[in-house]
Enzyme design. Structure first.
Site, mmCIF file in Angstrom:
data_model
loop_
_atom_site.group_PDB
_atom_site.id
_atom_site.type_symbol
_atom_site.label_atom_id
_atom_site.label_comp_id
_atom_site.label_asym_id
_atom_site.label_seq_id
_atom_site.Cartn_x
_atom_site.Cartn_y
_atom_site.Cartn_z
ATOM 1 N N HIS A 77 0.905 -1.076 0.031
ATOM 2 C CA HIS A 77 -0.016 0.321 -0.091
ATOM 3 C C HIS A 77 1.129 0.949 -0.068
ATOM 4 O O HIS A 77 1.906 1.017 0.231
ATOM 5 C CB HIS A 77 -0.928 -0.350 1.327
ATOM 6 C CG HIS A 77 0.270 0.186 2.245
ATOM 7 N ND1 HIS A 77 0.519 0.923 3.017
ATOM 8 C CD2 HIS A 77 0.372 -1.435 3.496
ATOM 9 C CE1 HIS A 77 0.665 0.066 4.050
ATOM 10 N NE2 HIS A 77 0.926 -0.823 4.401
ATOM 11 N N GLU A 111 -1.179 -6.811 7.470
ATOM 12 C CA GLU A 111 -0.726 -7.013 7.996
ATOM 13 C C GLU A 111 -0.093 -7.791 9.052
ATOM 14 O O GLU A 111 -1.123 -8.021 9.795
ATOM 15 C CB GLU A 111 -0.118 -4.736 8.375
ATOM 16 C CG GLU A 111 1.243 -4.792 9.222
ATOM 17 C CD GLU A 111 2.000 -5.096 7.747
ATOM 18 O OE1 GLU A 111 2.737 -6.734 7.888
ATOM 19 O OE2 GLU A 111 3.112 -4.282 7.949
#
EC number: 5.4.2.11
Length: 245
Positions: free
Chosen positions: A9, A87
């Site tokens: 990202h 994550e």
């Protein structure tokens, strides 16, 4: 030959503030949005096209994917969002500044928490308001973690590879995956057969497409970052430096 494109990202607000983020759902910064748009323009300019997109259930990855696809004129592309691409969970470190933690615990300890294979940070308490166990997006998750090491992240990312990504690639689909530094590290470790002791040196920069060329058995032929290789190396080095006091 098959191709797989991996993208971390764009810069998030807590990337900018040098905080441990983990499963905390923070947005992109204006720089992060610009990075995502640039990644999309680069992919389009290089002639890439996709049939399937995969991402996590955290907005910084989802919105990065949206911006990439919008720049490629394929916002209609089917998207699979899955918590297994989240994550790594940073436990009680989530929200804390990395440099502050390095001053308090030492840079070596913070490096272990950030980059080692099997050393998890201190766990988040179930009673902690930061705990995600009451977040309805995880209602179907058997056991929402309270902390994770990279080994734990590998254990959830690889089933997603086996069940979703690999079959799609074998069927001829071109796949782009937009996720996070550690979920991508987990997949790269598997693809490149990186030893546990060596994974500490792998850092993934924000929003620079990482292309894998795969053979018929989905073994890597080669991989490379699109665009300026020196810029990608400098961005990865900047990620590595985040845990320094």
């Amino acid at each position: 030959m098959h191709q797989l494109v991996l993208i971390r990202h764009g810069e998030s607000t807590w990337n900018l503030e040098n905080r441990f983020t983990g499963w905390t759902d923070v947005p992109l910064t204006p720089t992060g949005v610009s990075q995502a748009l640039s990644a999309g323009r680069l992919l389009k300019a290089e002639g890439y096209m996709f049939d399937l997109a995969c991402t996590s259930v955290l907005q910084r990855a989802i919105h990065t994917l949206w911006h990439v696809l919008d720049e490629m004129d394929c916002s209609w592309l089917p998207v699979v969002g899955d918590w297994r691409l989240n994550e790594r969970h940073y436990g009680a470190l989530q929200g804390l500044n990395k440099a502050d933690m390095a001053r308090q615990y030492g840079a070596d300890q913070v490096l272990l928490w950030r980059r080692s294979y099997d050393t998890p940070p201190p766990a988040l308490a179930v009673s902690d308001p930061r705990c995600e166990r009451n977040d309805r997006r995880y209602a179907g998750v058997p056991a929402v973690p309270l902390t994770e090491c990279l080994k734990d992240t590998v254990a959830r990312v690889l089933p997603f590879w086996t069940q979703v990504i690999a079959p799609a690639i074998v069927s001829g689909k071109r796949v782009v995956l937009v996720a996070h530094g550690n979920s991508i590290r987990a997949l790269v470790k598997y693809l490149d057969r990186i030893a546990e002791a060596d994974i500490v040196g792998l850092n993934i920069p924000n929003a620079i497409p990482l292309v894998y060329e795969l053979d018929a058995n989905l073994s890597p032929i080669r991989h490379y970052y699109l665009g300026d290789a020196d810029a990608a190396a400098q961005a990865a080095a900047a990620v590595a430096a985040q845990g320094q006091a």
